[in-house]
Design a protein around this motif. Sequence first.
Motif, PDB file in Angstrom:
ATOM      1  N   PHE A 286     -13.488   8.490 -29.797  1.00  0.00           N
ATOM      2  CA  PHE A 286     -12.566   7.827 -30.714  1.00  0.00           C
ATOM      3  C   PHE A 286     -11.633   6.929 -29.913  1.00  0.00           C
ATOM      4  O   PHE A 286     -10.948   7.389 -28.994  1.00  0.00           O
ATOM      5  N   THR A 287     -11.621   5.631 -30.262  1.00  0.00           N
ATOM      6  CA  THR A 287     -10.772   4.675 -29.554  1.00  0.00           C
ATOM      7  C   THR A 287      -9.301   4.969 -29.812  1.00  0.00           C
ATOM      8  O   THR A 287      -8.891   5.193 -30.961  1.00  0.00           O
ATOM      9  N   ASP A 288      -8.537   4.951 -28.765  1.00  0.00           N
ATOM     10  CA  ASP A 288      -7.103   5.209 -28.885  1.00  0.00           C
ATOM     11  C   ASP A 288      -6.429   4.037 -29.613  1.00  0.00           C
ATOM     12  O   ASP A 288      -6.490   2.886 -29.167  1.00  0.00           O
ATOM     13  N   LEU A 289      -5.808   4.323 -30.746  1.00  0.00           N
ATOM     14  CA  LEU A 289      -5.173   3.294 -31.559  1.00  0.00           C
ATOM     15  C   LEU A 289      -3.650   3.336 -31.473  1.00  0.00           C
ATOM     16  O   LEU A 289      -2.970   2.679 -32.273  1.00  0.00           O
ATOM     17  N   SER A 290      -3.115   4.080 -30.542  1.00  0.00           N
ATOM     18  CA  SER A 290      -1.657   4.254 -30.504  1.00  0.00           C
ATOM     19  C   SER A 290      -0.927   2.923 -30.332  1.00  0.00           C
ATOM     20  O   SER A 290       0.115   2.689 -30.959  1.00  0.00           O
ATOM     21  N   VAL A 291      -1.480   2.049 -29.476  1.00  0.00           N
ATOM     22  CA  VAL A 291      -0.821   0.755 -29.251  1.00  0.00           C
ATOM     23  C   VAL A 291      -0.880  -0.095 -30.524  1.00  0.00           C
ATOM     24  O   VAL A 291       0.117  -0.704 -30.932  1.00  0.00           O
ATOM     25  N   LEU A 293      -1.198   0.903 -33.581  1.00  0.00           N
ATOM     26  CA  LEU A 293      -0.360   1.494 -34.622  1.00  0.00           C
ATOM     27  C   LEU A 293       1.112   1.206 -34.356  1.00  0.00           C
ATOM     28  O   LEU A 293       1.887   0.956 -35.290  1.00  0.00           O
ATOM     29  N   ALA A 294       1.510   1.242 -33.080  1.00  0.00           N
ATOM     30  CA  ALA A 294       2.900   0.919 -32.740  1.00  0.00           C
ATOM     31  C   ALA A 294       3.203  -0.543 -33.056  1.00  0.00           C
ATOM     32  O   ALA A 294       4.312  -0.883 -33.488  1.00  0.00           O
ATOM     33  N   ASP A 295       2.210  -1.417 -32.862  1.00  0.00           N
ATOM     34  CA  ASP A 295       2.400  -2.835 -33.158  1.00  0.00           C
ATOM     35  C   ASP A 295       2.683  -3.069 -34.637  1.00  0.00           C
ATOM     36  O   ASP A 295       3.373  -4.025 -35.016  1.00  0.00           O
ATOM     37  N   LEU A 296       2.130  -2.210 -35.497  1.00  0.00           N
ATOM     38  CA  LEU A 296       2.369  -2.378 -36.930  1.00  0.00           C
ATOM     39  C   LEU A 296       3.855  -2.266 -37.235  1.00  0.00           C
ATOM     40  O   LEU A 296       4.391  -3.046 -38.032  1.00  0.00           O
ATOM     41  N   ASP A 297       4.513  -1.292 -36.641  1.00  0.00           N
ATOM     42  CA  ASP A 297       5.956  -1.136 -36.876  1.00  0.00           C
ATOM     43  C   ASP A 297       6.725  -2.352 -36.372  1.00  0.00           C
ATOM     44  O   ASP A 297       7.695  -2.798 -37.000  1.00  0.00           O
ATOM     45  N   MET A 298       6.274  -2.913 -35.239  1.00  0.00           N
ATOM     46  CA  MET A 298       6.945  -4.090 -34.694  1.00  0.00           C
ATOM     47  C   MET A 298       6.764  -5.304 -35.609  1.00  0.00           C
ATOM     48  O   MET A 298       7.702  -6.077 -35.829  1.00  0.00           O
ATOM     49  N   LEU A 299       5.556  -5.455 -36.128  1.00  0.00           N
ATOM     50  CA  LEU A 299       5.294  -6.582 -37.032  1.00  0.00           C
ATOM     51  C   LEU A 299       6.130  -6.457 -38.303  1.00  0.00           C
ATOM     52  O   LEU A 299       6.637  -7.457 -38.821  1.00  0.00           O
ATOM     53  N   MET A 300       6.257  -5.251 -38.814  1.00  0.00           N
ATOM     54  CA  MET A 300       7.069  -5.039 -40.014  1.00  0.00           C
ATOM     55  C   MET A 300       8.530  -5.359 -39.727  1.00  0.00           C
ATOM     56  O   MET A 300       9.200  -6.025 -40.515  1.00  0.00           O
ATOM     57  N   ALA A 301       9.024  -4.905 -38.591  1.00  0.00           N
ATOM     58  CA  ALA A 301      10.422  -5.155 -38.247  1.00  0.00           C
ATOM     59  C   ALA A 301      10.696  -6.650 -38.086  1.00  0.00           C
ATOM     60  O   ALA A 301      11.788  -7.128 -38.411  1.00  0.00           O
ATOM     61  N   ALA A 302       9.688  -7.397 -37.602  1.00  0.00           N
ATOM     62  CA  ALA A 302       9.858  -8.837 -37.394  1.00  0.00           C
ATOM     63  C   ALA A 302       9.600  -9.651 -38.657  1.00  0.00           C
ATOM     64  O   ALA A 302       9.777 -10.871 -38.662  1.00  0.00           O
ATOM     65  N   GLY A 303       9.146  -8.976 -39.728  1.00  0.00           N
ATOM     66  CA  GLY A 303       8.863  -9.690 -40.969  1.00  0.00           C
ATOM     67  C   GLY A 303       7.654 -10.593 -40.888  1.00  0.00           C
ATOM     68  O   GLY A 303       7.557 -11.586 -41.610  1.00  0.00           O
ATOM     69  N   ARG A 304       6.710 -10.255 -40.005  1.00  0.00           N
ATOM     70  CA  ARG A 304       5.498 -11.077 -39.855  1.00  0.00           C
ATOM     71  C   ARG A 304       4.430 -10.541 -40.811  1.00  0.00           C
ATOM     72  O   ARG A 304       3.459  -9.902 -40.407  1.00  0.00           O
ATOM     73  N   TRP A 305       4.629 -10.814 -42.074  1.00  0.00           N
ATOM     74  CA  TRP A 305       3.800 -10.199 -43.117  1.00  0.00           C
ATOM     75  C   TRP A 305       2.343 -10.643 -43.098  1.00  0.00           C
ATOM     76  O   TRP A 305       1.456  -9.799 -43.283  1.00  0.00           O
TER      77      TRP A 305
END
Length: 402
Positions: A286-291, A293-305
């Motif tokens: 199983f490919t590690d998706l932690s990075v 998944l963390a990027d999703l929170d960053m994109l949301m915080a930046a409003g990059r919808w």
Amino acid sequence: MTVPMLTREQAAASVKAAVGERDAIQANLLELDGSFGKQLLAGAALTGQTKQRWDATAAAMATLWQVYSAYSAVVDRAAETVAGHLGPRELAWITTLLTGPSIQLASGPAPLAGRDLADSGREDLTVVAAVTRMRRSFGDITAVVSAAELVWNEMTGKLDAVAAELARVKPLASSLGDEALTGNLAAAESKLARLRGTLNSDPLSLWQGGQKVDTSGADRLQERVGAAVTRVDELVRLRDDAQQRIAEVKTAAATAQAACDDAAAAWQRAAAKIAASALPAGPPGFTDLSVRLADLDMLMAAGRWPRLSSELDLIERDLAEATTRFRDAERALVGVLATRDELRGLLGAYRAKAARLGAAEDPALTERYDRAHGLLWTAPCDLTAAADAVTGYQRAVLALGG
């Protein structure tokens, strides 16, 4: 040809008919003059073919009203006369008014180059000729006015719907950070303005005749705006539900990891019991998706919808495919163990059948049974050899029964 003088009864009936016809003509002319299409054309700054056609139509309307005024005056004189004493002089006068060239029009002299020497610049018409001329002119005028009104009615609804959608989504789009989407909406606004300009200044350029309006430009604009509106609504929903979608993706990642662990555990169990030659390939890691998944929170915080939407769609697809692969692998491994258990059950069933046939102590059968049993209860089990052994024992038992 001399027309016979009307009798009193004929004069009264003829005048009544003439007044009724005049009143109907007046009502239709007033309706035309107050119609939406006429008011639209008369009050607009027209261009192109609409200007050309309306200039000719407006002149025709002025002439139509001129003819009507002269015609109506003659009918009024006939009505006034018939209401008084009707002697031979009055009857002759009514006959002349209703049947002779009693309607005088100041048409103006023809150009000098083509003018007749006796041209007085005046035209005399009978009532019948005047009505015929007005009827023909009325048909030509209403065709232009009705066409403009039909174009306006069909196009206005479409353009108003587009304008309403643009007014709703443009403020939303400006907060979504999607430059391509914002550009599409700006281009749609420009196209809408051009179509409104055409509708207001040259509506007849959209008239195709036969009660048909060229709405292709408006239709394409509606499709373009509809696609942009759908995109805006999707991004707005994403923005409003971003935390929930990210949480759902993280749950899907945990589910995929669990499926991976289950498949690995199933492979380990199967490998301990079944020879490798009968096992499917081991499940992929199983490919590690932690990075990601963390990027999703960053994109949301930046409003990059838009980017967040794309990443969520990709990760959801990858997780769904991975979970399916892991579960398929687990089912395949469970199936291998189930095949071994089925062979064990089949071997036991045919041993019982051999006993019922009185061959439980048969040396040849016993040797076949022992071989199959040994293969099935040896770990790791050579499943192919075991299946062949069970099949051989089965055939031997069946041969006993004839």
